[in-house]
Design a protein around this motif. Structure first.
Motif: not given
Lengths: 627, 577
Positions: B83, B87, B122-123, B125, B129
């Motif tokens: 995350m 950011a 987003y993809q 990130q 993860l």
């Protein structure tokens, strides 16, 4: 034996919840308010593939049973063949096992294949219905909802539904079957050992529920922050030119950093809570495994259990926890899908434009010009002329502020009527009432003597040509954009229209001329060029009544002068309503109506109004006072 | 690609080490389970040794607790790292875009920049993860389990060594094909979204031309294309699963056959065989995880490329290494164009602006007239360096504008664009864009000068009225006046109005003009206008035609000597006679 439930099913992994940037105020995540109702409606869509769905369930049952059977098979394998050393029997048993495994794999493949088809077709239908519904929504709806909000119905929400259909539905059921099957077989193998497993399973369920709830809360928080962040990104990027002109980069960055940080912190929490479930469950499962091994071992030592059963039981105890994980994960998906479905159905439940009109427009001959209004009784016909009247019309957008008060006016066929007035006086609103973009609250508007509410909306609009204040073009060729006015227009018709509206010149200078593809609402054209195209588009459609709402505001006067003849030709023989700031363009109107605060305060032709020395005179001389 | 993205996760370096360390602990604990279980079956049970069984059992329980701790810790570290990475990446792109020139922005289009900042980040990130969680865990599990099987029985393990390459090959072939299928699907999805967006924007046009059915047909085509692409992509991926199942179960069956024989001949313990079967499961499971992560990586590759494209674009307009800080000099707002030419694209043949020279004295009013597409807006866009000149130079207060720091240059220039944008927030907040430190008195003065104060005060909440969806709706003319007020509040040396009064009625416009002339005596005003009546008072009028300066002078001079100007004039005047 290997079980389907063991694998890190790719489908259970966290999936994209980012979605389309939704406008401010619309946040991706929300608990479904009325899950049952949404479920029922979703069921209606899925129900269309009832036959296939039945097949899916049968296949699902086959593959689940095959899986359970394969695990249970360990007991006879070890007890009856391996330990006694019966290799011929072992070979036979393994052959049977092979068949079971192949059947299971085939069944599961077919079931997936079918389910993908069902999911794709269902979302395709929902998308189609949503779009069709969107086309019928009144303008009021679009005024009060952001584009982002509607877009996220097509992206995020539809995505969630697809995911749930493709995986969750079957997974939920098969997990349930597997869970029950596993428990039953474990009890059959050893009720005593099952007690141990049951205790740990209960603990797992408890933790899963607790953590699941926590994770959902944090996930909601994360989505809310994401919505805000995406809204800000959208706004600041759309307005980036403003940002630059005002040297506002640093302020934007600062604001962005804060929102970005908020989202990061929320997403870290959400991701931790969602993440820890996995290792906790896995390892509790291992505890169960260990406990089973120990007590099973002790029982075997005491002679109350055998090794084959122990092996099978161990296998089952590993699998028992998996359906619980699955169900937790899939339920999250299902809830997300239901919330999405609810939002989609909300749009579908919005009131459509009211259209109770029965009077249709019919073509009398081959010629477009010869058209007539046909009443629903099938007998009466009224010729299409273009006579428009407003009788004491009152209108308000929101029921609070009266935008138009007691508007009465008439335009006989072929007359040119102009509206003049300051910004916000209600000029555009009047024209928006004529084509029933909005419904009037009081009074009556008639077209050729027929109340427009009695006319079928499509036909009413066919009989009106609008050049709107904001010009919009579509992703298509220039030719295609002109043809938008009348779909059966030939290339020649379009070129004639372009020439008449003065667009031909710049079109020919475009890289591919009329075949140049316009993208992004005609972003590569100037405002003036777009207006010329919009005029050509109406020219092609050839309506008896036309509305020109600031149709030439961005066209420079010289070009306007050049296209004047074309415009005159366009207006000839038609009833025309003109709104223009440039009073010069309306001087030759049959009647000029001066509006202020939603009321007509003066009316007459140019000369009469000048003689009156009222508001029009002020406006007119105001324009020239500097000379 | 890793190198490109590493800087964004650098801050979390220690998590990148701690996370895998915790995973390692978890995996080892987890994998020891079947091994210990084998001991119970093969040693504890035959020896009828209950205390041994219990002893091993306690060790297993402790291992499980350690594994939980390790697993949770990894989730913790990976969440922070991923995350945080997201950011950081988002912030870098946002910063980058803020530094873009208009040319850069035009190239990408704002809509696509928004997608890149939201969906694409987003993809990536999420992929990071998952990778952090699985990419260490899975291979580690794979290796450890393989080692353990080898240690239990090397001969039996050879079965696995045959199965793995077959599995890998299948995964590789499917994923390679899947990548292009997913890319196609993404394109179809973009098409569909484009259709919806276009309909939302142009809904009035659709309705007024009664093209609902036509649009539905077009939409359905895109919708069906998306479905077909989706079916193809998903249809391929689901083959992966049964293939894995078959290989996995085939391996298990072979193992039981060979292993069963070994147990029969006493070469192997029953417990060892049971644990062996468990390990096969682990090995295959980890391979599936790896292939899943690979699939994710493949899918996010497109996103990564789109982001890199933004990050690697150099803003074409930047400060010179040596910039001059503007001094409060006497010639505030003196503007000079020297042989300025400009084209949007270096390769194109035709200049949009062609060799234009003129001087605007401090405090003067310069008007620009010309036909649609003659280059009026382009010309004024050059002044605050929204685009850079291709040839020649522009001087502000006798200094080449490129020698100022960008920030300082734009600080001196107030500009009202043709397409106005206001931001969500109150009217006051929007006006403050002009000058963050403005007092209420100044705000009110600017609003008054821009003829906006009256309508602002007519709102119940006056300056505190919220704009946008939830707040008051402004008409086009009102928006324009707010934008003018915003620019005026800046008290700029040069004020540029790019056809910014098109939606304002004539009377209001006349008042507006009066305040330009009277209240802004020391501001150089540049006006682009359609109406000659708006500009007859200007000190100098530039007549543009096809990017060339074809007339320069005041109204009287131009009327006397300039054919084009006269034509424009008469096209607006004939109505009077």
């Amino acid at each position: 034996m290997a079980s389907k439930n063991y694998q890190p099913d790719p489908k259970n992994m966290p999936k994209n919840h980012g979605g389309h940037p939704s406008g401010p105020g619309s946040h991706g995540y929300r608990k479904p308010k009325n899950a049952k109702k949404s479920l029922k409606r979703l069921g209606f869509y899925i129900g269309k593939s009832k036959g296939k769905l039945t097949l899916v369930f049968i296949l699902m049952a086959i593959s689940s049973v095959a899986m359970l059977a394969a695990s249970y098979f360990l007991k006879p394998l070890i007890n009856n063949y391996i330990l006694p050393g019966d290799f011929a029997g072992l070979a036979r048993a393994l052959a049977v096992l092979t068949v079971i495994v192949v059947v299971g794999a085939l069944a599961s493949y077919l079931q997936n294949k079918l389910m993908i088809g069902i999911a794709q077709r269902t979302t395709n239908t929902i998308r189609k219905d949503l779009f069709a519904k969107m086309q019928t929504l009144p303008l009021k709806y679009f005024d009060t909802h952001t584009h982002g909000e509607l877009m996220s119905r097509y992206t995020n929400d539809m995505d969630n539904i697809y995911m749930a259909l493709e995986q969750s539905l079957v997974q939920l059921l098969s997990s349930a079957v597997l869970f029950v099957g596993t428990v039953v077989l474990m009890i059959v193998l050893s009720p005593l050992l099952f007690l141990i497993t049951a205790i740990i399973l209960a603990v797992m369920m408890l933790i899963s529920k607790k953590l699941g709830g926590k994770s959902r809360t944090h996930f909601g928080q994360q989505q809310k922050n994401l919505g805000i962040l995406n809204g800000f990104i959208e706004e600041s990027i759309e307005g980036i030119k403003e940002v630059k002109v005002f040297n506002h980069e640093q302020q934007m960055k600062d604001e962005f950093y804060e929102l970005n940080r908020n989202y990061r912190d929320a997403s870290i929490k959400a991701s931790i809570y969602a993440g820890v479930i996995m290792p906790i469950m896995n390892n509790l499962n291992n505890v169960s495994y260990a406990a089973t091994a120990v007590f099973g071992g002790v029982l075997t030592v005491m002679g109350r259990f055998d090794i084959g059963s122990l092996a099978a039981f161990l296998q089952f105890s590993r699998q028992a926890g998996q359906p619980i994980n699955q169900i937790t994960a899939q339920l999250n998906n299902v809830f997300a899908a239901l919330a999405g479905a609810e939002r989609i159905f909300e749009v579908m439940d919005e009131d459509s434009e009211i259209d109770l009109g029965q009077v249709r427009l019919i073509e009398l001959g081959d010629q477009q010009q010869e058209r007539s209004w046909a009443w629903s009784d099938g007998q009466t016909q009224t010729p299409l002329l273009g006579d428009v009247r407003f009788n004491s019309v009152n209108f308000s957008y929101n029921g609070e502020v009266q935008v138009l008060k007691d508007i009465s006016l008439f335009a006989k066929p072929g007359q040119k009527i102009a509206f003049v007035g300051s910004t916000g006086a209600g000029k555009t609103t009047i024209t928006n009432l004529l084509n029933r973009f909005y419904e009037i609250q009081e009074g009556q508007i008639t077209y050729d003597g027929i109340d427009i509410k009695q006319i079928k909306k499509d036909d009413l609009r066919h009989s009106l040509g609008m050049v709107l204040q904001d010009t919009h073009l579509f992703t298509d060729t220039v030719m295609g954009n002109i043809r938008y006015g009348r779909l059966d227009a030939t290339d020649e018709d379009c070129i004639v229209a372009a020439k008449a509206s003065g667009a031909d010149g710049f079109i020919r200078r475009l890289p591919q001329g009329y075949q140049t593809i316009l993208r992004g609402d005609g972003a590569n054209l100037s405002q003036g060029q777009r207006q010329l195209l919009a005029i050509a588009r109406v020219y092609v459609s050839d309506p008896p009544v036309m509305v020109l709402d600031e149709a030439t505001s961005s066209i420079d006067t010289r070009t306007e002068h050049l296209i004047e003849r074309g415009m005159d030709g366009l207006m000839e023989g038609r009833t025309v309503f003109v709104i223009a700031h440039r009073l010069s363009t309306i001087r030759n109107a049959k009647a000029i109506l001066v509006l202020e605060h939603g009321q007509i305060i003066e009316r007459g032709n140019h000369q009469e109004l000048l003689n009156q020395q009222g508001r029009y005179y002020q406006l007119y001389t105001g324009q020239h006072e500097l000379e | 690609m890793i190198k490109r993205f590493y800087p964004f996760i650098k801050e979390y370096k220690k998590y990148l080490i701690l996370g895998p360390l915790c995973v390692t602990i978890e995996v080892i604990c987890e994998l020891l389970m079947p091994y210990l279980m084998a001991k119970i079956v093969d040693i504890g049970i035959p020896a009828l040794n209950n205390s041994y069984i219990l002893h091993i059992g306690i060790i297993m329980a402790i291992l499980a607790v350690i594994a939980i701790a390790g697993g949770c810790a990894n989730m913790f570290f990976s969440s922070y790292a991923a995350m945080g990475f997201g950011a950081n990446l988002r912030r870098s792109i946002f910063d980058k875009v803020q530094d873009f020139s208009f040319g850069n922005i035009d190239k990408f289009s704002t809509a696509s920049l928004v997608t890149r900042l939201t969906n694409d980040v987003y993809q990536i990130q999420q992929t990071i993860l998952l990778s952090l969680r699985l990419l260490v865990r899975a291979p580690l599990m794979f290796i450890c389990a393989l080692v353990l099987t080898l240690s239990i029985n090397p001969r039996l393990a050879s079965i696995i060594c045959i199965a793995i390459p077959i599995l890998l090959l299948a995964v590789f072939l499917i994923l390679r094909r899947a990548y292009s299928l997913f890319a196609t699907m993404q394109r179809k999805l973009d098409d569909l979204n484009g259709k919806v967006q276009e309909n939302l924007i142009g809904i009035r046009v659709v309705k007024s031309f009664v093209r609902e059915d036509y649009e539905k047909d077009k939409f359905q085509q895109a919708n069906d294309a998306l479905m077909r692409a989706g079916l193809r992509a998903a249809g391929l991926v689901i083959i992966l699963f049964p293939i894995m199942m078959l290989i996995l179960n085939g391996t298990t069956i072979a193992t039981i056959w060979v292993g069963g024989n070994m147990v029969g001949t006493g070469l192997m313990g029953t417990g060892e065989l049971i644990s062996f079967v468990s390990y096969i499961l682990q090995i295959l499971m980890s391979l599936m995880m790896i292939s899943f992560v690979l699939l994710m990586l493949a899918r996010s590759k497109a996103s990564a490329n789109r982001i890199i494209e933004v990050l690697e674009t150099c803003p074409d307009i930047v400060d010179l290494p040596q910039t001059k800080v503007p001094t409060e000099n006497t010639q505030r707002g003196k503007l000079e164009f020297k042989n300025v030419s400009f084209k949007y694209n270096a390769e194109s043949e035709n200049n949009v602006i062609n060799n234009i020279s003129f001087t605007a004295q401090s405090g003067g009013v310069i008007a620009i007239v010309g036909a649609t597409g003659s280059g009026k807006s382009t010309l004024v866009n050059l002044i605050p360096r929204l685009y850079d000149v291709s040839e020649g130079q522009i001087l502000l207060n006798n200094i080449d504008i490129r020698e100022y720091p960008l920030h300082a240059l734009r600080q001196q220039i107030g500009m009202v664009l043709q397409k106005n944008v206001l931001f969500s927030g109150t009217i006051r907040e929007n006006l403050l864009w002009g000058n963050m430190d403005a007092e209420d008195r100044e705000i009110s003065k600017a609003a008054d000068a821009a003829q906006a104060e009256d309508f602002i005060k007519s709102f119940p909440e006056s300056y505190q009225s919220e704009l946008g969806q939830s707040g008051v709706n402004l008409s086009g003319g009102q928006k324009q006046r707010l934008c003018i007020a915003r620019a005026m509040l800046k008290n700029p040396a040069v004020l540029i109005l790019d056809d910014s009064t098109s939606a304002v009625d004539s009377a209001t416009e006349a008042n507006l003009r009066k305040s330009f002339y009277e209240d802004f005596k020391d501001t150089t005003v540049i006006i682009i206008a359609q109406r000659i009546s708006s500009i007859v008072e200007a000190d100098k009028i530039l007549v543009l035609d096809d990017g060339k300066l074809v007339g320069f002078g005041n109204h009287q001079q131009l009327m006397a000597e300039n054919q084009i100007y006269r034509e424009i004039y008469y096209s607006q005047q004939e109505v009077i006679d």
